[in-house]
Motif scaffolding. Structure first.
Motif: not given
Length: 145
Positions: A73-74, A80-81, A77-78
């Protein structure tokens, strides 16, 4: 243990009473991020009460570590950033790929755009043929002879 002031501190810090009783026998304890095994008394020797309580808490394992993070998940998320910076990356690449025009064309454009600067008027030198006899022409004209 419950009546001792330092025992109360250890109990409040999360060290169990059974662990404290076991420690009274000077056991070998393993602790630290890089596991090391030493005598409990040698480890706590010559430490202040607050530092000793912190070491006891760490040795007992009651120090609450960071919460476990879902690595997948991390990573998502990264990523996507990072996608949010895609337009900026494209703009930087376009600027880096820019090739300036050749110097000759640039020099011609400057010459056409900038007019020639005005030159100051020429000065006449001393006694250069001007017979007016005005000021600054040199020697006096003979008054008072």
């Amino acid at each position: 243990i419950e009546r001792d002031p330092f025992g109360k501190v250890l109990l409040k810090a999360g060290v169990s009473a059974s662990t404290i009783r076991e420690w009274c026998k000077d056991p070998q304890v393993t602790f630290g991020p890089i596991a090391m095994t030493r005598s409990l008394f040698d480890t706590l020797e010559d430490t202040d009460a607050d530092w000793c309580a912190a070491l006891c808490t760490m040795i007992a394992g009651s120090v609450k570590g960071e919460k476990k993070v879902d690595v997948d998940a991390e990573i998502a998320k990264l990523k996507k950033q990072l996608e949010a910076y895609q337009p900026l990356e494209e703009a930087v690449l376009a600027i880096q790929a820019h090739v300036p025009p050749k110097a000759k064309a640039k020099a011609k454009a400057k010459a056409a755009a900038a007019p020639e600067p005005e030159k100051p008027p020429l000065r006449k030198g001393k006694g250069g043929g001007d017979a007016s006899g005005g000021k600054g022409s040199g020697k006096s004209s003979g008054k008072g002879k």
